[in-house]
Write a protein that holds these residues in place. Sequence first.
Motif: not given
Length: 395
Positions: A381-395
């Motif tokens: 779940w941490t990997k999923v959360y960090l991946a989502a955070q990466s997408f938000r940062t790119q946006e």
Amino acid sequence: MGVVMQTLKQGFKERNLAMTTEAEKLAQYWGNRLATDCPDESIATRESIVLWLLGSDCTRFDLLNPKELDIAKQAMEYRWKILHQRYLGTGRERAYRNLLMRLGSLVTLRNKIQTWVSLSRDRQRGVMDVLQEVVQELLQSDKYMQQQMACIAEFTTDKRLRDILLFASIEEYAMRPIRNQPLLVYRFVNYLRRTQRGGLTQVPTNDLIKLVSEEILTDDSDTRVNLADNQAIAEYQEAQQLEEQQVLRQIVQQEFADYLQGNLGPEAVEWLRLYLQGKSQDEIANKLHKPIKEVYRLREKISYHAVRVFALKNKPELVDSWLAISLQENNLGLTQNQWQQLHEKLTPLGRQILDLRKAGHSIEAIALQLKLKTHQVMGEWTKVYLAAQSFRTQE
């Protein structure tokens, strides 16, 4: 849900009120909604909340035209949002503090109180002290709030639930807009009149506010104000959302500072304070009298704890509400395109855990279902959360 409906019907029968067609639909909807939004709460608690949302007079729903019914539904959504966001699932003291912080966040009210205190004889009183007195007087003298307390006492015998329903009712009532001012501002003016005159000024019954489509006379003119003005409601809700963000930011900041104090020490708290003031790392190093390399290491520690511990394990609901990245409501803050990209990027196990989390399952429940260790599920779940955070940062 059959048990919920049976209990609701019995409750209305005891109050000599027949459930109407619209009331049944709303009860059914909210019963299902609460089962999804707060599955950890008991059935009795959810039933009491449904009764609170519908109110004591359910016959009124059949008398409303479609526009008025839509407003009534918006009002229930608003009440539920208040209850769910700040009071449900919290202890009484914490819930009361959340109420005071929310009401104290009103800039106009806070300025009025500060001005009055500065001109009064007792200048040691704080805004929160005066605010508590205003709330207390609201409960003692306001007919609408007394009716609400009586209804809540009928809806549940659970003292904890009674308290949080009362706090949510106070916030909803106090924040109602009247001529672009929250109702509590006018109640504070009444409070000043009574304290300064040494007597009690009764509020006319006609000025009490109904939930739907009522007109009132304002204090300083003969102009009638329609509380069902859709444009005024929309403008108020937008302003209220901005205020809620500010309050949530303050709560998150304080909670995270407390966490840092207990886990990394006062130096980390001071770094956070300076960072939130907009200081650069060089300026923070000078303030802390530390080499710049040590400050960078401290920043990395704080960042790790902020994301991987505080946001993911300690206070996920609080942080998600503040950043509007709730999985259920906001898809982790991702756009539809980003959400699809996230699904494609994840491993099959990661996608399975994401789908189960979105369905409302806890980490422990997922571990049992997938026959994994809790820490394994938490790691994925941490990997999923960090991946989502990466997408938000790119946006």
